[in-house]
Design a protein around this motif. Structure first.
Motif, PDB file in Angstrom:
ATOM      1  N   ASP A  49      -3.685  72.025   9.570  1.00 62.07           N
ATOM      2  CA  ASP A  49      -3.151  72.318   8.095  1.00 62.07           C
ATOM      3  C   ASP A  49      -1.561  70.931   8.466  1.00 62.07           C
ATOM      4  O   ASP A  49      -1.809  69.920   7.489  1.00 62.07           O
ATOM      5  CB  ASP A  49      -2.933  72.930   7.802  1.00 62.07           C
ATOM      6  CG  ASP A  49      -3.964  74.089   6.643  1.00 62.07           C
ATOM      7  OD1 ASP A  49      -4.649  73.878   7.218  1.00 62.07           O
ATOM      8  OD2 ASP A  49      -3.345  75.212   6.761  1.00 62.07           O
ATOM      9  N   ALA A  53      -1.640  66.955   6.978  1.00 64.35           N
ATOM     10  CA  ALA A  53      -0.805  66.433   5.985  1.00 64.35           C
ATOM     11  C   ALA A  53       0.204  65.541   6.575  1.00 64.35           C
ATOM     12  O   ALA A  53      -0.051  64.517   6.148  1.00 64.35           O
ATOM     13  CB  ALA A  53       0.216  67.521   5.810  1.00 64.35           C
ATOM     14  N   TYR A 261      -9.496  64.889   4.917  1.00 68.52           N
ATOM     15  CA  TYR A 261      -8.998  64.574   3.052  1.00 68.52           C
ATOM     16  C   TYR A 261      -8.296  63.336   3.287  1.00 68.52           C
ATOM     17  O   TYR A 261      -7.371  62.699   5.088  1.00 68.52           O
ATOM     18  CB  TYR A 261      -8.298  66.339   3.413  1.00 68.52           C
ATOM     19  CG  TYR A 261      -8.586  67.298   3.328  1.00 68.52           C
ATOM     20  CD1 TYR A 261      -8.401  67.503   1.300  1.00 68.52           C
ATOM     21  CD2 TYR A 261      -9.076  67.927   3.604  1.00 68.52           C
ATOM     22  CE1 TYR A 261      -9.564  68.428   1.186  1.00 68.52           C
ATOM     23  CE2 TYR A 261      -9.946  69.276   3.297  1.00 68.52           C
ATOM     24  CZ  TYR A 261      -9.614  69.306   1.677  1.00 68.52           C
ATOM     25  OH  TYR A 261     -10.377  70.525   1.360  1.00 68.52           O
ATOM     26  N   PRO A 264      -3.386  64.075  -0.659  1.00 69.29           N
ATOM     27  CA  PRO A 264      -2.823  64.586  -2.862  1.00 69.29           C
ATOM     28  C   PRO A 264      -3.518  64.698  -3.811  1.00 69.29           C
ATOM     29  O   PRO A 264      -4.330  63.858  -3.681  1.00 69.29           O
ATOM     30  CB  PRO A 264      -0.951  64.797  -2.113  1.00 69.29           C
ATOM     31  CG  PRO A 264      -0.810  63.649  -2.315  1.00 69.29           C
ATOM     32  CD  PRO A 264      -1.836  62.978  -1.306  1.00 69.29           C
ATOM     33  N   SER A 265      -3.431  65.151  -3.983  1.00 69.75           N
ATOM     34  CA  SER A 265      -4.771  65.202  -5.717  1.00 69.75           C
ATOM     35  C   SER A 265      -3.691  64.323  -5.870  1.00 69.75           C
ATOM     36  O   SER A 265      -3.478  63.644  -6.064  1.00 69.75           O
ATOM     37  CB  SER A 265      -4.164  66.727  -6.711  1.00 69.75           C
ATOM     38  OG  SER A 265      -5.237  66.255  -7.895  1.00 69.75           O
ATOM     39  N   PRO A 315      -7.170  76.515  -2.660  1.00 67.27           N
ATOM     40  CA  PRO A 315      -6.373  75.945  -2.090  1.00 67.27           C
ATOM     41  C   PRO A 315      -6.835  75.060  -0.450  1.00 67.27           C
ATOM     42  O   PRO A 315      -8.216  74.896  -0.536  1.00 67.27           O
ATOM     43  CB  PRO A 315      -5.638  77.319  -0.945  1.00 67.27           C
ATOM     44  CG  PRO A 315      -6.551  78.574  -1.404  1.00 67.27           C
ATOM     45  CD  PRO A 315      -6.838  77.859  -2.466  1.00 67.27           C
ATOM     46  N   THR A 316      -5.898  73.901   0.012  1.00 66.97           N
ATOM     47  CA  THR A 316      -6.509  73.195   0.735  1.00 66.97           C
ATOM     48  C   THR A 316      -5.252  73.221   1.715  1.00 66.97           C
ATOM     49  O   THR A 316      -3.824  73.167   1.327  1.00 66.97           O
ATOM     50  CB  THR A 316      -7.100  71.896   0.503  1.00 66.97           C
ATOM     51  OG1 THR A 316      -5.753  71.481  -0.459  1.00 66.97           O
ATOM     52  CG2 THR A 316      -7.520  72.054  -0.456  1.00 66.97           C
ATOM     53  N   LEU A 318      -3.532  70.616   2.374  1.00 65.59           N
ATOM     54  CA  LEU A 318      -2.403  69.599   1.507  1.00 65.59           C
ATOM     55  C   LEU A 318      -1.719  70.317  -0.065  1.00 65.59           C
ATOM     56  O   LEU A 318      -0.922  70.218   0.380  1.00 65.59           O
ATOM     57  CB  LEU A 318      -3.268  68.487   1.361  1.00 65.59           C
ATOM     58  CG  LEU A 318      -4.106  67.329   2.313  1.00 65.59           C
ATOM     59  CD1 LEU A 318      -4.736  66.347   1.580  1.00 65.59           C
ATOM     60  CD2 LEU A 318      -2.548  67.296   2.914  1.00 65.59           C
ATOM     61  N   SER A 319      -2.417  71.488  -0.133  1.00 68.32           N
ATOM     62  CA  SER A 319      -2.017  71.834  -1.219  1.00 68.32           C
ATOM     63  C   SER A 319      -2.473  73.279  -1.693  1.00 68.32           C
ATOM     64  O   SER A 319      -3.344  73.132  -1.797  1.00 68.32           O
ATOM     65  CB  SER A 319      -1.687  71.257  -2.613  1.00 68.32           C
ATOM     66  OG  SER A 319      -1.666  71.929  -3.870  1.00 68.32           O
ATOM     67  N   ALA A 320      -1.305  74.579  -2.202  1.00 73.16           N
ATOM     68  CA  ALA A 320      -2.056  75.687  -2.391  1.00 73.16           C
ATOM     69  C   ALA A 320      -2.935  75.666  -3.763  1.00 73.16           C
ATOM     70  O   ALA A 320      -3.376  76.328  -3.857  1.00 73.16           O
ATOM     71  CB  ALA A 320      -0.928  76.260  -2.590  1.00 73.16           C
ATOM     72  N   TYR A 322      -5.142  73.080  -5.227  1.00 73.04           N
ATOM     73  CA  TYR A 322      -5.685  71.773  -5.557  1.00 73.04           C
ATOM     74  C   TYR A 322      -7.176  71.444  -6.144  1.00 73.04           C
ATOM     75  O   TYR A 322      -8.266  72.694  -5.939  1.00 73.04           O
ATOM     76  CB  TYR A 322      -6.299  71.446  -4.206  1.00 73.04           C
ATOM     77  CG  TYR A 322      -6.716  69.594  -4.017  1.00 73.04           C
ATOM     78  CD1 TYR A 322      -5.815  69.002  -3.756  1.00 73.04           C
ATOM     79  CD2 TYR A 322      -7.766  69.544  -3.341  1.00 73.04           C
ATOM     80  CE1 TYR A 322      -5.796  67.794  -2.710  1.00 73.04           C
ATOM     81  CE2 TYR A 322      -8.411  67.971  -3.128  1.00 73.04           C
ATOM     82  CZ  TYR A 322      -7.227  67.673  -2.524  1.00 73.04           C
ATOM     83  OH  TYR A 322      -7.413  66.000  -2.498  1.00 73.04           O
TER      84      TYR A 322
END
Length: 537
Positions: A49, A53, A261, A264-265, A315-316, A318-320, A322
């Protein structure tokens, strides 16, 4: 003497190599056991992860993907302006589908399961089905599972327009499926799976791009959109890979694709569902739409829920939190760009772990100083993370923890052996020769103990015998304390001169000193040095 010989034999180069290799091999075996048992997965996921990121960035293909999000602002707008409760009538989605189709979207993907009839009646469902059918590019959603839903393909439900070539992974075959109602399903060009594939810690790092239900291949949303646009009909599956329309996709041992990925979103262009509905109504009224239709032209459009209360947040790396629709958008982006992440095979991982552990163990055992040991330790400790981070941009998931779990113990074991072996040897040399040799010579012996020949040897020497003239008369005139002080000062000065010229003290006898040159270490100009020492006296 036997004990001394044993100390020196232990430090031979061949012996150190064997010891280092044995330590490395043992540590590699333990690390591989932990790796393949899954004991290291939790921490390895965290390290992965961090890489995601660090390297996630938009791709050129990302500009061809748009998101329509039913967010909290859309829900608030519906309640405030149109008194719409939840769930919305399906006819509210009709302007969205029509607007996207008229704008020239390549595909219209709905990440929504319409498994229950509308509470507003069958006409409400039929309106959305007719709109989807007229678009001719609508991708509907279905869900596969191990225990819920129907066990056979529903009669009259559109057949998947795909052919599976090869054998699917065993884990990709599902016995049950949940399907949308017929009024909506009949309007879809293809039905696709919304199945998520989280890792053991619940984080979505991978996705099953296709599954099999009742003998039929069922693509994921992203793969369905790609195949619909490209006219792909064949999905070819081979060992650890699949091929779709010329794009080769690496798969892990469970048949999952590792997602690359992009950020972010909302890394892909996103707008709210309410804005699209308003734009469609404005266009029908001859007004300038809030959103320019060109925003969707030649783009794949994915519709989904992002409002917190609608429970499609996952969760991904990049973010919990997503949106699930963006996971499918990432898969589609990877398909368009052809750059899914490839897992490094188990065989390659094992080879890397073994080689690194053996190299680390032997390298640190060959070190002769604290400085070289520190350099080796830092260098080898940095290799696993350097490989993991360095291979990510090249498109590979190289596990960091397994080689680290082999290399670090190998280094620590080697350092411990160095301290217990070479440290003991160095302390013995310094203790045994500190009274006879200069610090420079002792340092040479410490770093090259093999130059000592404990069995004895024949070699030419230059020998110095010296004493103080008239020492007996001098000693009779001094008391013991003064005599001792005189001898200490004299012997210290003379010893320093001998050491300066590379000599070795053999013994002190009262005021006499016996020293020699060319032993225990070779000294080519030993005779000259002995004479210079004598003249310096």
């Amino acid at each position: 003497m036997t004990g001394k010989r044993r100390i020196f034999r232990r430090t031979s180069r061949a012996r150190r190599l064997l010891e280092g290799a044995a330590m490395g091999g043992l540590c590699a075996a333990l690390a591989l056991g932990l790796h393949f048992s899954g004991a290291l997965d939790g921490l390895e996921y965290r390290l992965w992860d961090l890489r995601v990121a660090a390297f996630a960035k938009p791709s050129p293909a990302g500009g061809g993907i748009r998101l329509v999000m039913l967010d909290q602002a859309s829900l608030d707008w519906g309640a405030r302006e149109n008194r719409l409760g939840w769930p919305w009538p399906r006819e509210v989605y009709v302007p969205i589908v029509d607007f996207l189709a008229s704008a020239g979207a390549r595909s219209i993907v709905f990440d929504v399961l319409f498994t229950e009839p509308s509470i507003y009646g069958v006409a409400d469902d039929q309106a959305l089905g007719d709109s989807a059918r007229s678009s001719r590019r609508f991708v509907g959603a279905m869900a596969l599972s191990a225990g819920e839903g129907e066990s056979a393909w529903p009669e009259g439900f559109p057949e998947p327009p795909f052919r599976l070539l090869g054998d699917p992974p065993r884990t990709g075959v599902f016995p049950r499926g949940v399907f949308p109602i017929p009024e909506i399903a009949s309007g879809a060009a293809v039905a696709a799976s919304v199945l998520a594939s989280p890792d053991g810690d619940g984080v979505n790092r991978r996705l099953r791009l296709f599954s099999v239900f009742d003998g039929r291949p069922v693509p994921s949303l992203g793969l369905a959109a790609y195949c619909l646009d490209k006219g792909v009909r064949d999905i070819r599956v081979e060992e650890n890979r699949m091929e779709v329309g010329g794009v080769v996709i690496p798969l892990d041992r469970d048949g999952l694709a590792i997602l690359n990925y992009r950020g972010p979103s909302q890394t892909h262009g996103a707008v709210s569902a309410a804005a699209v509905v308003r734009s469609a109504l404005q266009l029908q009224s001859g007004e300038k739409p809030e959103i320019d239709p060109d925003f969707f032209r030649d783009a794949h459009v994915i519709f989904g829920f992002t409002a917190l209360g609608l429970l499609d947040l996952r969760p991904t790396p990049l973010s919990a939190v997503y949106p699930g629709m963006e996971i499918h958008a990432t898969a589609l982006d990877n398909l368009l760009e052809g750059d899914f992440i490839a897992p490094v095979s188990g065989g390659a991982t094992a080879a890397a772990v073994i080689l690194l552990a053996l190299a680390a163990g032997t390298a640190v055992r060959l070190c002769r100083s604290a400085f070289s040991s520190a350099l080796v330790f830092i260098g080898f400790a940095a290799i696993p993370p350097a490989l993991g981070w360095g291979l990510y941009p090249a498109g590979y998931w190289f596990p960091v923890l397994a080689p680290a779990a082999a290399v670090l113990p190998s280094l620590l074991a080697g350092l411990t052996a160095n301290y217990a072996g070479e440290g003991l040897q160095k302390r013995f040399i310094k203790s045994a020769f500190s009274q006879y040799l200069s610090p420079v010579v002792i340092d040479r012996l410490v770093h090259n103990p093999e130059q000592l020949r404990l069995g004895g040897e024949k070699r030419p020497l230059s020998i110095l015998f010296s004493d103080i003239r008239g020492f007996t008369g001098i000693s009779e005139k001094l008391d013991p304390v003064a005599l001792t002080a005189l001898l200490n000062e004299y012997l210290s000065e003379m010893t320093a001169i001998i050491y300066d010229f590379g000599g070795t003290i053999d013994k002190y006898e009262g005021d006499a000193i016996i020293a020699f040159w060319n032993a225990p270490l070779d000294l080519p100009n030993h005779a000259e040095n002995a004479v210079r020492a004598a003249l310096t006296y």
